[in-house]
Write a protein that holds these residues in place. Structure first.
Motif, PDB file in Angstrom:
ATOM      1  N   LEU A  44      20.074  -9.334 -17.104  1.00  0.00           N
ATOM      2  CA  LEU A  44      18.745  -9.441 -16.506  1.00  0.00           C
ATOM      3  C   LEU A  44      18.670 -10.602 -15.521  1.00  0.00           C
ATOM      4  CD1 LEU A  44      16.496  -8.602 -19.580  1.00  0.00           C
ATOM      5  CD2 LEU A  44      16.969  -7.173 -17.569  1.00  0.00           C
ATOM      6  N   GLY A  45      19.617 -11.511 -15.584  1.00  0.00           N
ATOM      7  CA  GLY A  45      19.672 -12.606 -14.616  1.00  0.00           C
ATOM      8  C   GLY A  45      19.960 -12.123 -13.206  1.00  0.00           C
ATOM      9  N   THR A  46      20.479 -10.909 -13.089  1.00  0.00           N
ATOM     10  CA  THR A  46      20.745 -10.343 -11.763  1.00  0.00           C
ATOM     11  C   THR A  46      19.594  -9.489 -11.264  1.00  0.00           C
ATOM     12  OG1 THR A  46      21.868  -8.402 -12.637  1.00  0.00           O
ATOM     13  CG2 THR A  46      23.233 -10.332 -12.179  1.00  0.00           C
ATOM     14  N   GLY A  47      18.594  -9.271 -12.140  1.00  0.00           N
ATOM     15  CA  GLY A  47      17.429  -8.502 -11.736  1.00  0.00           C
ATOM     16  C   GLY A  47      16.915  -7.631 -12.855  1.00  0.00           C
ATOM     17  N   PRO A  48      15.698  -7.126 -12.695  1.00  0.00           N
ATOM     18  CA  PRO A  48      15.081  -6.280 -13.720  1.00  0.00           C
ATOM     19  C   PRO A  48      15.887  -5.008 -13.961  1.00  0.00           C
ATOM     20  CG  PRO A  48      13.471  -6.950 -12.068  1.00  0.00           C
ATOM     21  CD  PRO A  48      14.814  -7.340 -11.546  1.00  0.00           C
ATOM     22  N   ALA A  49      15.748  -4.467 -15.179  1.00  0.00           N
ATOM     23  CA  ALA A  49      16.460  -3.232 -15.522  1.00  0.00           C
ATOM     24  C   ALA A  49      15.713  -2.502 -16.624  1.00  0.00           C
ATOM     25  CB  ALA A  49      17.881  -3.547 -15.973  1.00  0.00           C
ATOM     26  N   THR A  50      15.962  -1.211 -16.692  1.00  0.00           N
ATOM     27  CA  THR A  50      15.378  -0.393 -17.753  1.00  0.00           C
ATOM     28  C   THR A  50      16.228  -0.506 -19.014  1.00  0.00           C
ATOM     29  OG1 THR A  50      16.659   1.561 -17.160  1.00  0.00           O
ATOM     30  CG2 THR A  50      14.499   1.285 -16.074  1.00  0.00           C
ATOM     31  N   THR A  51      15.638  -0.063 -20.104  1.00  0.00           N
ATOM     32  CA  THR A  51      16.375  -0.033 -21.368  1.00  0.00           C
ATOM     33  C   THR A  51      17.619   0.838 -21.225  1.00  0.00           C
ATOM     34  OG1 THR A  51      14.309  -0.290 -22.584  1.00  0.00           O
ATOM     35  CG2 THR A  51      16.198   0.536 -23.828  1.00  0.00           C
ATOM     36  N   ALA A  52      17.474   1.987 -20.591  1.00  0.00           N
ATOM     37  CA  ALA A  52      18.607   2.913 -20.435  1.00  0.00           C
ATOM     38  C   ALA A  52      19.733   2.283 -19.621  1.00  0.00           C
ATOM     39  CB  ALA A  52      18.141   4.213 -19.784  1.00  0.00           C
ATOM     40  N   ALA A  53      19.392   1.615 -18.538  1.00  0.00           N
ATOM     41  CA  ALA A  53      20.417   0.980 -17.703  1.00  0.00           C
ATOM     42  C   ALA A  53      21.124  -0.131 -18.468  1.00  0.00           C
ATOM     43  CB  ALA A  53      19.799   0.438 -16.420  1.00  0.00           C
ATOM     44  N   LEU A  54      20.358  -0.914 -19.209  1.00  0.00           N
ATOM     45  CA  LEU A  54      20.969  -1.988 -20.005  1.00  0.00           C
ATOM     46  C   LEU A  54      21.872  -1.412 -21.091  1.00  0.00           C
ATOM     47  CD1 LEU A  54      17.848  -4.291 -20.267  1.00  0.00           C
ATOM     48  CD2 LEU A  54      19.984  -4.842 -19.074  1.00  0.00           C
ATOM     49  N   ALA A  55      21.420  -0.341 -21.742  1.00  0.00           N
ATOM     50  CA  ALA A  55      22.226   0.288 -22.792  1.00  0.00           C
ATOM     51  C   ALA A  55      23.544   0.808 -22.223  1.00  0.00           C
ATOM     52  CB  ALA A  55      21.447   1.420 -23.466  1.00  0.00           C
ATOM     53  N   ARG A  56      23.478   1.456 -21.063  1.00  0.00           N
ATOM     54  CA  ARG A  56      24.717   1.943 -20.422  1.00  0.00           C
ATOM     55  C   ARG A  56      25.644   0.783 -20.092  1.00  0.00           C
ATOM     56  NH1 ARG A  56      21.151   5.339 -17.782  1.00  0.00           N
ATOM     57  NH2 ARG A  56      21.067   3.982 -15.974  1.00  0.00           N
ATOM     58  N   GLY A  57      25.093  -0.278 -19.553  1.00  0.00           N
ATOM     59  CA  GLY A  57      25.908  -1.423 -19.178  1.00  0.00           C
ATOM     60  C   GLY A  57      26.555  -2.123 -20.356  1.00  0.00           C
ATOM     61  N   GLU A  58      25.864  -2.121 -21.485  1.00  0.00           N
ATOM     62  CA  GLU A  58      26.382  -2.780 -22.689  1.00  0.00           C
ATOM     63  C   GLU A  58      27.146  -1.824 -23.600  1.00  0.00           C
ATOM     64  OE1 GLU A  58      26.126  -6.184 -23.594  1.00  0.00           O
ATOM     65  OE2 GLU A  58      25.670  -6.223 -21.458  1.00  0.00           O
ATOM     66  N   LEU A  59      27.188  -0.559 -23.212  1.00  0.00           N
ATOM     67  CA  LEU A  59      27.880   0.474 -23.986  1.00  0.00           C
ATOM     68  C   LEU A  59      27.328   0.582 -25.398  1.00  0.00           C
ATOM     69  CD1 LEU A  59      31.541  -0.257 -22.837  1.00  0.00           C
ATOM     70  CD2 LEU A  59      29.922   1.366 -21.854  1.00  0.00           C
ATOM     71  N   VAL A  60      25.994   0.584 -25.488  1.00  0.00           N
ATOM     72  CA  VAL A  60      25.323   0.757 -26.772  1.00  0.00           C
ATOM     73  C   VAL A  60      24.288   1.871 -26.646  1.00  0.00           C
ATOM     74  CG1 VAL A  60      25.641  -1.661 -27.456  1.00  0.00           C
ATOM     75  CG2 VAL A  60      23.518  -0.970 -26.315  1.00  0.00           C
ATOM     76  N   ARG A  61      23.791   2.320 -27.775  1.00  0.00           N
ATOM     77  CA  ARG A  61      22.759   3.355 -27.770  1.00  0.00           C
ATOM     78  C   ARG A  61      21.430   2.740 -27.345  1.00  0.00           C
ATOM     79  NH1 ARG A  61      23.370   5.779 -33.536  1.00  0.00           N
ATOM     80  NH2 ARG A  61      21.408   6.729 -32.910  1.00  0.00           N
ATOM     81  N   PRO A  62      20.573   3.527 -26.703  1.00  0.00           N
ATOM     82  CA  PRO A  62      19.264   3.002 -26.296  1.00  0.00           C
ATOM     83  C   PRO A  62      18.462   2.414 -27.455  1.00  0.00           C
ATOM     84  CG  PRO A  62      19.680   5.079 -25.192  1.00  0.00           C
ATOM     85  CD  PRO A  62      20.796   4.896 -26.200  1.00  0.00           C
ATOM     86  N   GLN A  63      18.591   2.988 -28.653  1.00  0.00           N
ATOM     87  CA  GLN A  63      17.871   2.465 -29.806  1.00  0.00           C
ATOM     88  C   GLN A  63      18.320   1.035 -30.117  1.00  0.00           C
ATOM     89  OE1 GLN A  63      19.515   5.311 -29.574  1.00  0.00           O
ATOM     90  NE2 GLN A  63      18.327   6.999 -30.434  1.00  0.00           N
ATOM     91  N   SER A  64      19.620   0.784 -30.032  1.00  0.00           N
ATOM     92  CA  SER A  64      20.144  -0.563 -30.277  1.00  0.00           C
ATOM     93  C   SER A  64      19.656  -1.524 -29.204  1.00  0.00           C
ATOM     94  CB  SER A  64      21.679  -0.551 -30.296  1.00  0.00           C
ATOM     95  OG  SER A  64      22.141   0.265 -31.337  1.00  0.00           O
ATOM     96  N   MET A  65      19.617  -1.051 -27.959  1.00  0.00           N
ATOM     97  CA  MET A  65      19.151  -1.900 -26.870  1.00  0.00           C
ATOM     98  C   MET A  65      17.674  -2.224 -27.053  1.00  0.00           C
ATOM     99  SD  MET A  65      19.734  -3.770 -24.323  1.00  0.00           S
ATOM    100  CE  MET A  65      21.465  -3.371 -24.209  1.00  0.00           C
ATOM    101  N   ARG A  66      16.895  -1.256 -27.501  1.00  0.00           N
ATOM    102  CA  ARG A  66      15.465  -1.529 -27.734  1.00  0.00           C
ATOM    103  C   ARG A  66      15.290  -2.639 -28.767  1.00  0.00           C
ATOM    104  NH1 ARG A  66      14.774   3.936 -26.367  1.00  0.00           N
ATOM    105  NH2 ARG A  66      15.098   4.751 -28.451  1.00  0.00           N
ATOM    106  N   ALA A  67      16.109  -2.635 -29.813  1.00  0.00           N
ATOM    107  CA  ALA A  67      16.022  -3.685 -30.842  1.00  0.00           C
ATOM    108  C   ALA A  67      16.370  -5.048 -30.240  1.00  0.00           C
ATOM    109  CB  ALA A  67      16.947  -3.356 -32.008  1.00  0.00           C
ATOM    110  N   THR A  68      17.389  -5.095 -29.407  1.00  0.00           N
ATOM    111  CA  THR A  68      17.780  -6.350 -28.759  1.00  0.00           C
ATOM    112  C   THR A  68      16.671  -6.844 -27.849  1.00  0.00           C
ATOM    113  OG1 THR A  68      20.138  -5.754 -28.855  1.00  0.00           O
ATOM    114  CG2 THR A  68      19.493  -7.418 -27.221  1.00  0.00           C
ATOM    115  N   LEU A  69      16.110  -5.942 -27.057  1.00  0.00           N
ATOM    116  CA  LEU A  69      15.033  -6.319 -26.140  1.00  0.00           C
ATOM    117  C   LEU A  69      13.781  -6.765 -26.892  1.00  0.00           C
ATOM    118  CD1 LEU A  69      15.592  -3.534 -23.485  1.00  0.00           C
ATOM    119  CD2 LEU A  69      15.808  -6.003 -23.097  1.00  0.00           C
ATOM    120  N   THR A  70      13.487  -6.117 -28.010  1.00  0.00           N
ATOM    121  CA  THR A  70      12.328  -6.525 -28.816  1.00  0.00           C
ATOM    122  C   THR A  70      12.509  -7.951 -29.318  1.00  0.00           C
ATOM    123  OG1 THR A  70      11.832  -4.257 -29.464  1.00  0.00           O
ATOM    124  CG2 THR A  70      10.997  -6.004 -30.906  1.00  0.00           C
ATOM    125  N   ALA A  71      13.709  -8.277 -29.792  1.00  0.00           N
ATOM    126  CA  ALA A  71      13.977  -9.636 -30.276  1.00  0.00           C
ATOM    127  C   ALA A  71      13.832 -10.652 -29.143  1.00  0.00           C
ATOM    128  CB  ALA A  71      15.371  -9.707 -30.890  1.00  0.00           C
TER     129      ALA A  71
END
Length: 168
Positions: A44-71
């Motif tokens: 996110l330091g390089t710019g805003p992103a969606t949950t889906a884009a972050l999940a793809r970049g981190e090679l995780v499921r969107p559900q896991s990314m949502r938990a990370t983003l919530t924290a």
């Protein structure tokens, strides 16, 4: 004498990179964050992103990314806003506090590593380490041809961030 067995080199390099990563993580004020949270802040330091884009970049499921983003959101490090063109999605970006934590972490890691290079390596060893950097870039950047990357070129210059291509 260095090994010429690629499997042994791979094992040794993977172990060393993991140890270096743990050491760099310990040097940062963001050490209380999980590795996943730190990685998302860096993206996110390089710019805003969606949950889906972050999940793809981190090679995780969107559900896991949502938990990370919530924290991260609960800690006041990221904020969500409506997607500018798709009302079904939200975009996450760093808050000022998240930006400061990200910057202080980078400064701390750079400081620790700079000091280690200056105090533990000779000038010749430092030069040898610097000479290996283009090879390491080629290992992590698929499609990079030998000699195509000049040392010191940042990833942001070579990999612009977009919705479908999150930052490395």
């Amino acid at each position: 004498m260095p090994t010429t067995d690629p499997a042994r080199t791979a094992d040794e390099l993977a172990t060393l990179v993991a140890r270096l990563t743990r050491r760099l993580r310990a040097a940062t004020p963001a050490a209380e964050l999980t590795p996943s949270q730190q990685s998302v802040l860096a993206r996110l330091g390089t710019g805003p992103a969606t949950t889906a884009a972050l999940a793809r970049g981190e090679l995780v499921r969107p559900q896991s990314m949502r938990a990370t983003l919530t924290a991260l959101e609960e800690r006041g490090l990221v904020v969500r806003s409506p997607h500018p063109t798709d009302g079904r999605q939200v975009v996450f970006s760093l808050t000022p506090r998240g930006t400061e934590l990200l910057g202080s972490g980078r400064r701390a890691r750079r400081g620790w590593l700079t000091e280690a290079i200056e105090t533990r390596l000779s000038t010749a060893e430092h030069r040898a380490l610097a000479d290996v950097l283009p090879l390491l870039h080629r290992l992590v950047e698929p499609g990079t041809e030998p000699g195509a990357r000049t040392p010191g070129t940042s990833d942001r210059q070579n990999h612009p961030v977009s919705e479908g291509s999150p930052a490395p």
